[in-house]
Design a protein around this motif. Structure first.
Motif, PDB file in Angstrom:
ATOM      1  N   GLU A  98     -41.943  41.538  25.102  1.00 43.85           N
ATOM      2  CA  GLU A  98     -42.290  40.718  24.155  1.00 43.85           C
ATOM      3  C   GLU A  98     -41.737  39.536  24.454  1.00 43.85           C
ATOM      4  O   GLU A  98     -40.797  39.232  25.334  1.00 43.85           O
ATOM      5  CB  GLU A  98     -41.785  41.155  22.575  1.00 43.85           C
ATOM      6  N   TRP A  99     -42.215  38.250  23.899  1.00 45.14           N
ATOM      7  CA  TRP A  99     -41.711  37.080  23.902  1.00 45.14           C
ATOM      8  C   TRP A  99     -40.546  36.879  22.951  1.00 45.14           C
ATOM      9  O   TRP A  99     -41.050  36.677  21.949  1.00 45.14           O
ATOM     10  CB  TRP A  99     -42.660  36.014  23.797  1.00 45.14           C
ATOM     11  N   ARG A 100     -39.223  36.788  23.464  1.00 43.78           N
ATOM     12  CA  ARG A 100     -38.219  36.534  22.465  1.00 43.78           C
ATOM     13  C   ARG A 100     -37.701  35.416  22.584  1.00 43.78           C
ATOM     14  O   ARG A 100     -37.689  34.587  23.285  1.00 43.78           O
ATOM     15  CB  ARG A 100     -37.079  37.564  22.885  1.00 43.78           C
ATOM     16  N   THR A 101     -37.561  34.869  21.174  1.00 41.62           N
ATOM     17  CA  THR A 101     -36.769  33.555  20.677  1.00 41.62           C
ATOM     18  C   THR A 101     -35.497  33.773  20.186  1.00 41.62           C
ATOM     19  O   THR A 101     -34.874  32.925  19.792  1.00 41.62           O
ATOM     20  CB  THR A 101     -37.741  32.713  20.084  1.00 41.62           C
ATOM     21  N   ALA A 102     -35.106  35.006  19.905  1.00 38.81           N
ATOM     22  CA  ALA A 102     -33.913  35.191  19.392  1.00 38.81           C
ATOM     23  C   ALA A 102     -33.430  36.680  19.827  1.00 38.81           C
ATOM     24  O   ALA A 102     -34.179  37.577  20.408  1.00 38.81           O
ATOM     25  CB  ALA A 102     -34.115  35.409  17.797  1.00 38.81           C
ATOM     26  N   GLY A 103     -32.026  36.756  19.804  1.00 41.21           N
ATOM     27  CA  GLY A 103     -31.331  38.228  20.060  1.00 41.21           C
ATOM     28  C   GLY A 103     -31.780  39.190  19.368  1.00 41.21           C
ATOM     29  O   GLY A 103     -32.349  38.993  18.269  1.00 41.21           O
ATOM     30  N   LYS A 104     -31.543  40.497  19.844  1.00 41.63           N
ATOM     31  CA  LYS A 104     -31.894  41.645  19.226  1.00 41.63           C
ATOM     32  C   LYS A 104     -30.947  42.752  19.980  1.00 41.63           C
ATOM     33  O   LYS A 104     -30.572  42.526  21.045  1.00 41.63           O
ATOM     34  CB  LYS A 104     -33.191  42.159  19.030  1.00 41.63           C
ATOM     35  N   GLU A 105     -30.743  43.875  19.267  1.00 36.37           N
ATOM     36  CA  GLU A 105     -29.799  44.832  20.109  1.00 36.37           C
ATOM     37  C   GLU A 105     -30.248  45.306  21.148  1.00 36.37           C
ATOM     38  O   GLU A 105     -29.496  45.549  22.387  1.00 36.37           O
ATOM     39  CB  GLU A 105     -29.843  46.086  18.891  1.00 36.37           C
ATOM     40  N   THR A 106     -31.395  45.347  21.612  1.00 34.09           N
ATOM     41  CA  THR A 106     -31.887  45.785  23.057  1.00 34.09           C
ATOM     42  C   THR A 106     -32.167  44.796  24.174  1.00 34.09           C
ATOM     43  O   THR A 106     -32.330  45.030  25.197  1.00 34.09           O
ATOM     44  CB  THR A 106     -33.188  46.604  22.974  1.00 34.09           C
ATOM     45  N   LEU A 107     -31.887  43.613  23.627  1.00 36.98           N
ATOM     46  CA  LEU A 107     -31.839  42.433  24.479  1.00 36.98           C
ATOM     47  C   LEU A 107     -30.420  42.218  25.305  1.00 36.98           C
ATOM     48  O   LEU A 107     -29.636  42.075  24.582  1.00 36.98           O
ATOM     49  CB  LEU A 107     -32.182  41.001  23.816  1.00 36.98           C
ATOM     50  N   VAL A 108     -30.482  42.443  26.581  1.00 36.53           N
ATOM     51  CA  VAL A 108     -29.222  41.928  27.165  1.00 36.53           C
ATOM     52  C   VAL A 108     -28.931  40.741  27.438  1.00 36.53           C
ATOM     53  O   VAL A 108     -29.897  39.610  27.566  1.00 36.53           O
ATOM     54  CB  VAL A 108     -29.436  42.257  28.838  1.00 36.53           C
ATOM     55  N   HIS A 142     -24.954  45.648  28.132  1.00 35.91           N
ATOM     56  CA  HIS A 142     -25.551  44.511  27.866  1.00 35.91           C
ATOM     57  C   HIS A 142     -24.621  43.143  27.712  1.00 35.91           C
ATOM     58  O   HIS A 142     -25.346  42.053  27.761  1.00 35.91           O
ATOM     59  CB  HIS A 142     -26.013  44.917  26.341  1.00 35.91           C
ATOM     60  N   HIS A 143     -23.655  43.139  27.776  1.00 37.20           N
ATOM     61  CA  HIS A 143     -22.496  41.947  28.057  1.00 37.20           C
ATOM     62  C   HIS A 143     -21.341  42.377  28.343  1.00 37.20           C
ATOM     63  O   HIS A 143     -21.099  43.574  28.729  1.00 37.20           O
ATOM     64  CB  HIS A 143     -22.620  41.130  26.638  1.00 37.20           C
ATOM     65  N   PHE A 144     -20.410  41.562  28.565  1.00 32.70           N
ATOM     66  CA  PHE A 144     -18.944  41.936  28.980  1.00 32.70           C
ATOM     67  C   PHE A 144     -17.683  42.256  27.984  1.00 32.70           C
ATOM     68  O   PHE A 144     -16.791  42.330  28.358  1.00 32.70           O
ATOM     69  CB  PHE A 144     -18.487  40.573  29.854  1.00 32.70           C
ATOM     70  N   HIS A 145     -18.355  42.215  26.670  1.00 26.01           N
ATOM     71  CA  HIS A 145     -17.511  42.601  25.556  1.00 26.01           C
ATOM     72  C   HIS A 145     -17.033  43.883  25.428  1.00 26.01           C
ATOM     73  O   HIS A 145     -18.119  44.554  25.736  1.00 26.01           O
ATOM     74  CB  HIS A 145     -17.756  41.812  24.470  1.00 26.01           C
ATOM     75  N   LYS A 146     -15.879  44.128  24.909  1.00 29.29           N
ATOM     76  CA  LYS A 146     -15.539  45.409  24.581  1.00 29.29           C
ATOM     77  C   LYS A 146     -16.494  46.269  23.792  1.00 29.29           C
ATOM     78  O   LYS A 146     -17.215  45.618  22.598  1.00 29.29           O
ATOM     79  CB  LYS A 146     -14.251  45.463  23.755  1.00 29.29           C
ATOM     80  N   GLY A 147     -17.179  47.532  23.853  1.00 29.79           N
ATOM     81  CA  GLY A 147     -18.132  48.200  22.775  1.00 29.79           C
ATOM     82  C   GLY A 147     -19.508  47.789  23.280  1.00 29.79           C
ATOM     83  O   GLY A 147     -20.337  48.114  22.505  1.00 29.79           O
ATOM     84  N   ALA A 148     -19.779  47.092  24.442  1.00 35.89           N
ATOM     85  CA  ALA A 148     -20.998  46.850  24.752  1.00 35.89           C
ATOM     86  C   ALA A 148     -21.948  47.760  24.949  1.00 35.89           C
ATOM     87  O   ALA A 148     -21.443  48.834  25.568  1.00 35.89           O
ATOM     88  CB  ALA A 148     -21.107  45.630  26.014  1.00 35.89           C
ATOM     89  N   ARG A 149     -23.228  47.759  24.716  1.00 32.07           N
ATOM     90  CA  ARG A 149     -24.327  48.758  24.820  1.00 32.07           C
ATOM     91  C   ARG A 149     -24.558  49.042  26.409  1.00 32.07           C
ATOM     92  O   ARG A 149     -24.635  47.924  27.030  1.00 32.07           O
ATOM     93  CB  ARG A 149     -25.754  48.278  24.051  1.00 32.07           C
ATOM     94  N   LYS A 150     -24.735  50.207  26.553  1.00 35.38           N
ATOM     95  CA  LYS A 150     -24.768  50.764  28.135  1.00 35.38           C
ATOM     96  C   LYS A 150     -26.347  50.348  28.396  1.00 35.38           C
ATOM     97  O   LYS A 150     -27.201  50.461  27.548  1.00 35.38           O
ATOM     98  CB  LYS A 150     -24.470  52.025  28.452  1.00 35.38           C
ATOM     99  N   VAL A 151     -26.957  49.751  29.435  1.00 40.87           N
ATOM    100  CA  VAL A 151     -28.178  49.376  29.699  1.00 40.87           C
ATOM    101  C   VAL A 151     -28.979  50.700  30.100  1.00 40.87           C
ATOM    102  O   VAL A 151     -28.283  51.887  30.729  1.00 40.87           O
ATOM    103  CB  VAL A 151     -28.439  48.534  31.069  1.00 40.87           C
ATOM    104  N   ASP A 152     -30.265  50.808  29.465  1.00 43.41           N
ATOM    105  CA  ASP A 152     -30.872  51.968  29.678  1.00 43.41           C
ATOM    106  C   ASP A 152     -32.433  51.622  29.633  1.00 43.41           C
ATOM    107  O   ASP A 152     -32.713  50.220  29.577  1.00 43.41           O
ATOM    108  CB  ASP A 152     -30.734  53.120  28.211  1.00 43.41           C
TER     109      ASP A 152
END
Length: 190
Positions: free
Chosen positions: A169-179, A42-52
């Motif tokens: 969905e139309w997202r206007t803010a981040g969330k855990e599943t948003l890359v 999901h991002h380049f930082h340590k501990g990032a969620r793996k894309v699924d």
């Protein structure tokens, strides 16, 4: 040999070339998923969620289409009278003299002659005379002014929910599943 090998290889090459943290492919045929592929985090930082399969990506190029669709719905519903209506009727916080006779049609055909800078607007050339960049945020503001609803609310209520689309969905803010977006990450890292 996998039928989708070339598509996967190309997508992975583009992911690497643009320095994206993730990529995904989902191919459907006859309402069935016939191929899925996920790569990265999901991002380049340590501990990032793996894309699924639950990961969601911003698809910015569709934003303009959704804003246009929300405007079309507002016209259909009568909240916006016509595509030829002056934008000054909806953008009351800008100088109406500068907005002049610029219409919604000028806005969607990218010929307003205007340049918006925060709460200010300046006239660069006469409307309808030259081609300019996209301004979906201005059309979105008109839709909000006319309907009292955001583009997100209209698209969710009138398009995504009726189609039974539950994983978009139309997202206007981040969330855990948003890359995360590359631009956002660069801003965070700098």
């Amino acid at each position: 040999m996998d039928f989708f090998h070339g598509l996967v290889q190309y997508t992975n090459e583009v992911k690497n070339r643009i320095a994206a943290s993730a990529a995904a492919i989902c191919v459907m045929k006859d309402n069935k998923i016939v191929h899925e592929w996920y790569s990265g985090f999901h991002h380049f930082h340590k501990g990032a969620r793996k894309v699924d399969e639950l990961s969601q990506f911003n698809v910015y190029s569709t934003r303009v289409t959704y804003v246009g669709l929300a405007a079309a719905i507002a016209i259909h519903d009568g909240a916006i009278k016509s595509i030829d209506e002056p934008i000054r009727h909806y953008l009351r916080y800008y100088d109406s003299k500068i907005l002049g006779n610029t219409t919604i049609r000028h806005l969607v055909t990218r010929t307003t002659g205007l340049q918006f800078q925060g709460n200010d607007v300046i006239r660069k050339f006469e409307e309808g005379r030259s081609f300019e960049g996209k301004m979906p945020e201005i059309l979105a503001a008109i839709v909000k002014s006319a309907t009292g609803k955001t583009v997100a609310e209209i698209i969710n209520e009138r398009v995504l929910k009726p189609l039974g689309m539950t994983q978009t969905e139309w997202r206007t803010a981040g969330k855990e599943t948003l890359v995360c977006d590359i631009t956002i990450l660069r801003a965070i890292l700098l």
